[in-house]
Motif scaffolding. Structure first.
Motif, mmCIF file in Angstrom:
data_model
loop_
_atom_site.group_PDB
_atom_site.id
_atom_site.type_symbol
_atom_site.label_atom_id
_atom_site.label_comp_id
_atom_site.label_asym_id
_atom_site.label_seq_id
_atom_site.Cartn_x
_atom_site.Cartn_y
_atom_site.Cartn_z
ATOM 1 N N GLN A 1 -8.327 0.497 -0.315
ATOM 2 C CA GLN A 1 -9.085 0.662 -1.561
ATOM 3 C C GLN A 1 -9.119 2.117 -2.028
ATOM 4 O O GLN A 1 -9.283 2.391 -3.208
ATOM 5 C CB GLN A 1 -10.506 0.109 -1.366
ATOM 6 C CG GLN A 1 -10.479 -1.408 -1.217
ATOM 7 C CD GLN A 1 -11.803 -1.996 -0.753
ATOM 8 O OE1 GLN A 1 -12.610 -1.312 -0.144
ATOM 9 N NE2 GLN A 1 -12.012 -3.267 -1.017
ATOM 10 N N GLU A 2 -8.931 3.039 -1.073
ATOM 11 C CA GLU A 2 -8.897 4.460 -1.445
ATOM 12 C C GLU A 2 -7.477 4.931 -1.750
ATOM 13 O O GLU A 2 -7.239 6.117 -1.955
ATOM 14 C CB GLU A 2 -9.520 5.299 -0.313
ATOM 15 C CG GLU A 2 -11.025 5.091 -0.210
ATOM 16 C CD GLU A 2 -11.648 5.772 1.005
ATOM 17 O OE1 GLU A 2 -10.897 6.388 1.792
ATOM 18 O OE2 GLU A 2 -12.882 5.663 1.162
ATOM 19 N N GLY A 3 -6.518 3.977 -1.719
ATOM 20 C CA GLY A 3 -5.149 4.306 -2.098
ATOM 21 C C GLY A 3 -4.344 5.026 -1.026
ATOM 22 O O GLY A 3 -3.312 5.625 -1.314
ATOM 23 N N VAL A 4 -4.808 4.952 0.221
ATOM 24 C CA VAL A 4 -4.082 5.616 1.315
ATOM 25 C C VAL A 4 -2.745 4.916 1.574
ATOM 26 O O VAL A 4 -1.756 5.551 1.915
ATOM 27 C CB VAL A 4 -4.953 5.614 2.610
ATOM 28 C CG1 VAL A 4 -4.156 6.126 3.806
ATOM 29 C CG2 VAL A 4 -6.201 6.453 2.403
ATOM 30 N N PHE A 5 -2.735 3.583 1.430
ATOM 31 C CA PHE A 5 -1.530 2.803 1.699
ATOM 32 C C PHE A 5 -0.905 2.287 0.418
ATOM 33 O O PHE A 5 -1.612 1.908 -0.515
ATOM 34 C CB PHE A 5 -1.857 1.577 2.565
ATOM 35 C CG PHE A 5 -2.305 1.904 3.954
ATOM 36 C CD1 PHE A 5 -1.424 2.435 4.889
ATOM 37 C CD2 PHE A 5 -3.610 1.667 4.347
ATOM 38 C CE1 PHE A 5 -1.832 2.722 6.167
ATOM 39 C CE2 PHE A 5 -4.034 1.947 5.634
ATOM 40 C CZ PHE A 5 -3.139 2.489 6.547
ATOM 41 N N ASP A 6 0.411 2.226 0.420
ATOM 42 C CA ASP A 6 1.130 1.483 -0.607
ATOM 43 C C ASP A 6 1.310 0.075 -0.027
ATOM 44 O O ASP A 6 2.169 -0.151 0.814
ATOM 45 C CB ASP A 6 2.493 2.141 -0.869
ATOM 46 C CG ASP A 6 3.373 1.292 -1.772
ATOM 47 O OD1 ASP A 6 2.872 0.274 -2.306
ATOM 48 O OD2 ASP A 6 4.559 1.625 -1.922
ATOM 49 N N VAL A 7 0.461 -0.855 -0.464
ATOM 50 C CA VAL A 7 0.464 -2.176 0.175
ATOM 51 C C VAL A 7 1.716 -2.994 -0.128
ATOM 52 O O VAL A 7 1.943 -4.039 0.483
ATOM 53 C CB VAL A 7 -0.790 -3.007 -0.184
ATOM 54 C CG1 VAL A 7 -2.028 -2.389 0.433
ATOM 55 C CG2 VAL A 7 -0.950 -3.140 -1.685
#
Length: 211
Positions: free
Chosen positions: A172-178
């Motif tokens: 949700q904090e955009g750490v991963f490119d899902v």
């Protein structure tokens, strides 16, 4: 059964610390006092709900013996979370944590969430590692931390779920490119690709990080 996300976990640590017992307690709600040594890798899965979102956990239980370390290393790639386990009654298993962590940092993605678990806290009369030492190691290395017991099920559920809550928070904090499955995260059926769920607010399912 549909889910919002699938998270891949790996369980690591010395042989005999109770990795397979933790997995069995989490997936089957049972304790098996006599357990054959894991040869290579075993597998388990379970659905959990975090912030009313269904998440599937796919868990790889690895062998702790040195002879299987190369197999274990191949499973670090593509894991979103790791449970690093030691036995509170055997100091050498605690002393080896730095080596396991070095392996994980070297072979896993840098944003993998790691939960340190001091297992067998039901045997506190035989304790060789204090809870404070576990907490300190976790704090110094940016890990989540819990003491647990695969025998009594104490904190077993929490260990797996808090790890998932932290991964969800990172998504949700955009750490991963899902959309990149090499991070060990797969978007579930019917979910939009890309930053799925990134606007849903923050995680509240007891997912506070203790680092």
């Amino acid at each position: 059964m549909s889910y919002d996300y699938l998270f891949k976990y790996i369980i690591i640590g010395d042989t005999g610390v109770g990795k397979s017992c933790l997995l069995l307690q989490f997936t089957d709600k049972r304790f098996q006092p006599v357990h054959d040594l894991t040869i290579g890798v075993e597998f388990g899965a379970r659905m959990v709900t975090i912030d009313s979102r269904p998440i599937k956990l796919q868990i790889w239980d690895t062998a702790g013996q040195e002879s299987f370390r190369s197999i274990t290393r191949s499973y670090y790639r593509g894991a979103a979370g790791a449970l690093l386990v030691y036995d509170i009654t055997r100091r050498e298993t605690f002393n080896h944590l730095a080596s396991w962590l070095e392996d994980a940092r070297q072979h896993a993605n840098p944003n993998m969430t790691i939960m340190l678990i001091g297992n067998k806290c039901d045997l506190s009369h035989r304790r060789a590692v204090s809870k404070e030492e576990g907490e300190q190691f976790a704090k110094e290395n940016g890990l989540l931390f819990l003491e647990a017991s695969a025998r009594t099920a104490q904190n077993v559920e929490e260990a797996f779920i808090k790890t998932a809550a932290k991964i969800l928070q990172n998504i949700q904090e955009g750490v991963f490119d899902v959309s990149n499955e090499s991070f060990g995260i797969k978007v579930g059926y019917g979910r939009p690709q890309g930053q799925a769920g990134a606007r849903d607010g923050t995680v509240s399912a007891g997912g506070g990080c203790c680092s």
